[in-house]
Design a protein around this motif. Structure first.
Motif, PDB file in Angstrom:
ATOM      1  N   CYS A   1      93.834 -20.859 134.319  1.00 57.91           N
ATOM      2  CA  CYS A   1      93.267 -22.039 134.069  1.00 57.91           C
ATOM      3  C   CYS A   1      91.709 -22.583 133.893  1.00 57.91           C
ATOM      4  O   CYS A   1      92.217 -23.361 135.342  1.00 57.91           O
ATOM      5  CB  CYS A   1      93.265 -22.809 132.627  1.00 57.91           C
ATOM      6  SG  CYS A   1      92.653 -22.777 131.359  1.00 57.91           S
TER       7      CYS A   1
ATOM      8  N   ASP B   1     102.260 -21.980 134.515  1.00 60.15           N
ATOM      9  CA  ASP B   1     100.442 -21.081 134.209  1.00 60.15           C
ATOM     10  C   ASP B   1     100.046 -21.444 134.679  1.00 60.15           C
ATOM     11  O   ASP B   1      99.741 -22.696 134.947  1.00 60.15           O
ATOM     12  CB  ASP B   1     100.288 -21.283 132.482  1.00 60.15           C
ATOM     13  CG  ASP B   1      98.989 -20.286 131.713  1.00 60.15           C
ATOM     14  OD1 ASP B   1      99.491 -19.419 131.769  1.00 60.15           O
ATOM     15  OD2 ASP B   1      97.914 -21.377 131.971  1.00 60.15           O
TER      16      ASP B   1
ATOM     17  N   CYS C   1      98.162 -21.635 126.261  1.00 60.37           N
ATOM     18  CA  CYS C   1      99.442 -20.434 127.341  1.00 60.37           C
ATOM     19  C   CYS C   1     100.567 -19.307 126.423  1.00 60.37           C
ATOM     20  O   CYS C   1     100.563 -19.680 125.303  1.00 60.37           O
ATOM     21  CB  CYS C   1      99.414 -21.057 128.019  1.00 60.37           C
ATOM     22  SG  CYS C   1     101.173 -22.270 127.322  1.00 60.37           S
ATOM     23  N   THR C   2     101.158 -18.781 126.694  1.00 59.04           N
ATOM     24  CA  THR C   2     101.894 -17.373 126.475  1.00 59.04           C
ATOM     25  C   THR C   2     103.523 -19.037 126.214  1.00 59.04           C
ATOM     26  O   THR C   2     104.032 -18.737 124.948  1.00 59.04           O
ATOM     27  CB  THR C   2     102.530 -17.027 126.923  1.00 59.04           C
ATOM     28  OG1 THR C   2     103.277 -16.707 128.371  1.00 59.04           O
ATOM     29  CG2 THR C   2     101.839 -15.812 127.695  1.00 59.04           C
TER      30      THR C   2
ATOM     31  N   VAL D   1      94.649 -26.033 127.827  1.00 60.95           N
ATOM     32  CA  VAL D   1      95.131 -24.993 128.348  1.00 60.95           C
ATOM     33  C   VAL D   1      96.573 -24.249 128.038  1.00 60.95           C
ATOM     34  O   VAL D   1      96.996 -23.438 127.482  1.00 60.95           O
ATOM     35  CB  VAL D   1      95.703 -24.980 129.656  1.00 60.95           C
ATOM     36  CG1 VAL D   1      96.386 -24.287 130.580  1.00 60.95           C
ATOM     37  CG2 VAL D   1      94.104 -25.465 130.132  1.00 60.95           C
TER      38      VAL D   1
END
Length: 398
Positions: free
Chosen positions: A199, A196, A212-213, A208
């Motif tokens: 950010c 990811d 995140c996914t 973060v």
């Protein structure tokens, strides 16, 4: 408003001679035929892999010739991009080397980086989607790092850049620099499973991760990670987990060390074993910055372009480890090794940045659940049991 300066000439004469004297048509051709090792050093990739990449990303970066001039070829565009990633040279330096205008290079590099990531991620950096794929990762961690039920090591790296215009303190991090965060999950073979990027550096690693996914998928159980099972020689079921440092929250699927010093002996054994397995993510970040030197200096581009650059380097890292060029990209001795528990530092450490991504001071995450603590306790008991201990671990906790 500033008045745009009128062009005195359409194309400078020395740029017109690119086809005869440019670095791609002259220097790289000579290196390919006479010195393949220097060719790999120049682009961080061997010629066969270079041609594979050209064919892969050509649909996205190929331009049409016009009546006014010939388009810059796919090969030249990729060579410029790889040299930029490998060296971190200024656009103006690359302009002199390749005989391509600086303004054109500023468009070529983000476009190529985006294409590299888009066309390679499905084959070389796809998050596992089946239980068998996760089990393979877990077996690698158990065999190589003596840590069962482990499916990845997690950490964040700050990619330093020049402060974006009008951004205030949004990208200002606790290290006193401006950055975006690369959050990465790494397997036992130093490859990125998930990243990811982008950010702002002001947010902590734990923050973060929470947004995140990957965190969402783990909490919702949508990754097809194998069901809980006992550790070898134990009875209690524990889930498959990822490991991280104190900057992250303790979760049933995320293990972190016991905080503070002066912990009891079993707790220190657990911390050593967890830190030992987490070494893979430190090595992955280290070799990434060592091979792609653009990550070792403040990047003078906007955050959107920096994000594309970092994503491209991560997928190229996996690409080069996966293909036959692994022994060229990361030869024996590049990564950390162990002999009977004695750490032999990898060669990348001799050129490491002073502020290691893993061992810098960070705020501690809290909000631990009782279930998470019970799982950590089960791992601790396993690591000091006859089935789970390694002979040298007690030498490193005194």
């Amino acid at each position: 408003m500033r008045r745009r300066k009128k062009r005195s000439i359409w194309v400078k004469d020395w740029i017109k001679r690119r086809a005869q004297l440019g670095a791609y048509n002259q220097l790289l051709s000579e290196l390919e035929n006479e010195d393949p090792e220097c060719y790999r050093n120049f682009l961080r990739i061997k010629h066969e892999d270079f041609q594979y990449l050209c064919n892969k990303i050509s649909p996205a970066i190929k331009k049409q010739d016009t009546n006014m001039r010939l388009a810059i070829s796919v090969e030249e565009r990729l060579a410029i991009t790889l040299r930029f990633l490998a060296s971190g040279d200024w656009f103006r330096s690359l302009s002199y080397l390749f005989r391509v205008p600086r303004q054109t290079i500023s468009k070529i590099i983000p476009e190529c980086c985006e294409a590299i990531y888009r066309f390679l991620k499905e084959d070389y950096m796809k998050v596992p989607s089946s239980e068998d794929e996760w089990k393979k990762i877990s077996e690698d961690f158990r065999n190589k790092w003596n840590f069962p039920n482990l499916v990845g090591a997690l950490d964040g790296k700050h990619v330093v850049m020049v402060a974006p215009q009008h951004s205030g303190s949004v990208y200002f991090n606790y290290k006193g620099t401006f950055s975006i965060v690369l959050m990465a999950l790494v397997d036992a073979n130093y490859k990125f499973i998930y990243t990811d990027v982008g950010c702002n550096g002001r947010i902590s690693d734990g923050g973060v991760f929470t947004n995140c996914t990957l965190s969402m998928a783990l909490s919702e159980g949508t990754l097809n990670i194998p069901p809980p099972q006992p550790l070898p020689g134990r009875i209690k079921n524990v889930p498959h987990v990822i490991i991280a440092d104190d900057a992250f929250p303790l979760k049933p699927y995320l293990m972190k060390p016991y905080p503070f010093r002066n912990q009891p002996g079993p707790n220190r054994v657990y911390n050593y074993r967890l830190s030992r397995a987490r070494r893979v993510v430190e090595n992955a970040f280290g070799i990434l910055a060592n091979r792609f030197r653009i990550l070792r200096k403040p990047i003078e581009l906007c955050p959107e372009k920096v994000t594309k650059i970092v994503s491209a380097t991560c997928v190229l890292h996996n690409f080069l480890l996966d293909r036959n060029s692994r022994h060229l990209y990361a030869p024996q001795g590049t990564f950390d090794e162990e002999i009977d528990g004695v750490l032999i530092p990898g060669s990348w450490r001799s050129d490491a940045l002073p502020d290691s991504a893993l061992f810098s001071e960070r705020p501690l995450a809290s909000n631990m659940s009782n279930l998470s603590k019970e799982i950590r306790e089960e791992y601790k008991e396993y690591f000091v049991s006859p089935e789970g201990e390694v002979s040298w671990q007690y030498r490193y906790i005194s």
